[in-house]
Write an enzyme that holds these catalytic residues in place. Sequence first.
Site, PDB file in Angstrom:
ATOM      1  CE1 TYR A 144       3.723   3.131   1.946  1.00 32.78           C
ATOM      2  CE2 TYR A 144       3.371   1.851  -0.057  1.00 32.78           C
ATOM      3  CZ  TYR A 144       3.028   2.152   1.251  1.00 32.78           C
ATOM      4  OH  TYR A 144       1.992   1.475   1.863  1.00 32.78           O
TER       5      TYR A 144
ATOM      6  CG  ASN B 221       1.897  -2.772   7.529  1.00 33.03           C
ATOM      7  OD1 ASN B 221       1.582  -2.745   6.343  1.00 33.03           O
ATOM      8  ND2 ASN B 221       2.462  -1.752   8.148  1.00 33.03           N
TER       9      ASN B 221
ATOM     10  CE  LYS C 117       0.426  -1.049   3.412  1.00 31.37           C
ATOM     11  NZ  LYS C 117       1.583  -0.985   4.346  1.00 31.37           N
TER      12      LYS C 117
ATOM     13  CG  HIS D  98      -1.109   3.683   2.892  1.00 31.86           C
ATOM     14  ND1 HIS D  98       0.110   4.152   3.310  1.00 31.86           N
ATOM     15  CD2 HIS D  98      -1.770   4.749   2.348  1.00 31.86           C
ATOM     16  CE1 HIS D  98       0.202   5.447   3.010  1.00 31.86           C
ATOM     17  NE2 HIS D  98      -0.931   5.833   2.428  1.00 31.86           N
TER      18      HIS D  98
HETATM   19  N1  UDP Z   1       7.726  -0.829   6.422  1.00 31.93           N
HETATM   20  C1  UDP Z   1       8.491  -1.974   6.460  1.00 31.93           C
HETATM   21  N2  UDP Z   1       9.573  -2.020   7.320  1.00 31.93           N
HETATM   22  C2  UDP Z   1       9.909  -0.963   8.116  1.00 31.93           C
HETATM   23  C3  UDP Z   1       9.127   0.202   8.068  1.00 31.93           C
HETATM   24  C4  UDP Z   1       8.039   0.240   7.209  1.00 31.93           C
HETATM   25  O1  UDP Z   1       8.204  -2.936   5.753  1.00 31.93           O
HETATM   26  O2  UDP Z   1      10.884  -1.055   8.866  1.00 31.93           O
HETATM   27  C5  UDP Z   1       6.593  -0.763   5.494  1.00 31.93           C
HETATM   28  C6  UDP Z   1       5.259  -1.054   6.156  1.00 31.93           C
HETATM   29  O3  UDP Z   1       4.452  -1.752   5.211  1.00 31.93           O
HETATM   30  C7  UDP Z   1       4.702   0.326   6.395  1.00 31.93           C
HETATM   31  C8  UDP Z   1       5.220   1.092   5.188  1.00 31.93           C
HETATM   32  O4  UDP Z   1       6.512   0.560   4.966  1.00 31.93           O
HETATM   33  O5  UDP Z   1       3.284   0.333   6.465  1.00 31.93           O
HETATM   34  C9  UDP Z   1       5.325   2.596   5.357  1.00 31.93           C
HETATM   35  O6  UDP Z   1       6.041   2.880   6.541  1.00 31.93           O
HETATM   36  P1  UDP Z   1       5.576   4.032   7.507  1.00 31.93           P
HETATM   37  O7  UDP Z   1       6.668   4.273   8.500  1.00 31.93           O
HETATM   38  O8  UDP Z   1       5.115   5.214   6.694  1.00 31.93           O
HETATM   39  O9  UDP Z   1       4.353   3.373   8.301  1.00 31.93           O
HETATM   40  P2  UDP Z   1       2.775   3.606   8.199  1.00 31.93           P
HETATM   41  O10 UDP Z   1       2.545   5.054   7.874  1.00 31.93           O
HETATM   42  O11 UDP Z   1       2.277   2.677   7.139  1.00 31.93           O
HETATM   43  O12 UDP Z   1       2.245   3.218   9.558  1.00 31.93           O
HETATM   44 MG    MG Z   2       3.398   6.267   6.464  1.00 30.74          MG
END
Ligand code: UDP
Ligand code: MG
Length: 133
Positions: free
Chosen positions: A50, A113, A10, A116
């Site tokens: 997303y 974070n 990212k 991805h």
């Molecule tokens: N995210 C966020 N706040 C939240 C949950 C998710 O900003 O409360 C963002 C974060 O960057 C995350 C992305 O949305 O990586 C996608 O969320 P997901 O639950 O799919 O997590 P991942 O698969 O990336 O671990």
């Molecule tokens: Mg995810």
Amino acid sequence: MTEKTYAMLKPDAVAAGHIGEIISRFENVGLVIERMELATLTPQQAAANYAEHEGKPFYEGLVQYVTSGPVVKLVLAGEGAVAITRKLMGATNPVDALPGTIRGDFGLVMDANVIHGSDSPESAEREIAIFFD
Ligand code: UDP
Ligand code: MG
């Protein structure tokens, strides 16, 4: 056929100069880098990636963040590529991500974070089609 996954460094990881350190972790475990490209995502690509999160409180900020600067798009291949990549990434929130994981070592907050990674082989196929021909 060898399993493939889509991973993406990212904008915060790229801006901080951590591309090499992060990619080396995938090479270290033996995953093969099949595709790799530096690019800035279009809002359409971010929205498609997303789509499952559309309407959630963090969605608008997430799309803004991932389109805010260049990312590194990757296709990683190898046995168990999806699960291995998720394991190396660590928990979604860097607060919970263990030391030794990518998010644990390079991230501080959920809003930025670091990385991805596809959450299933089906998601991987869908996401690779969004980002690569
Ligand atoms: N995210 C966020 N706040 C939240 C949950 C998710 O900003 O409360 C963002 C974060 O960057 C995350 C992305 O949305 O990586 C996608 O969320 P997901 O639950 O799919 O997590 P991942 O698969 O990336 O671990
Ligand atoms: Mg995810």
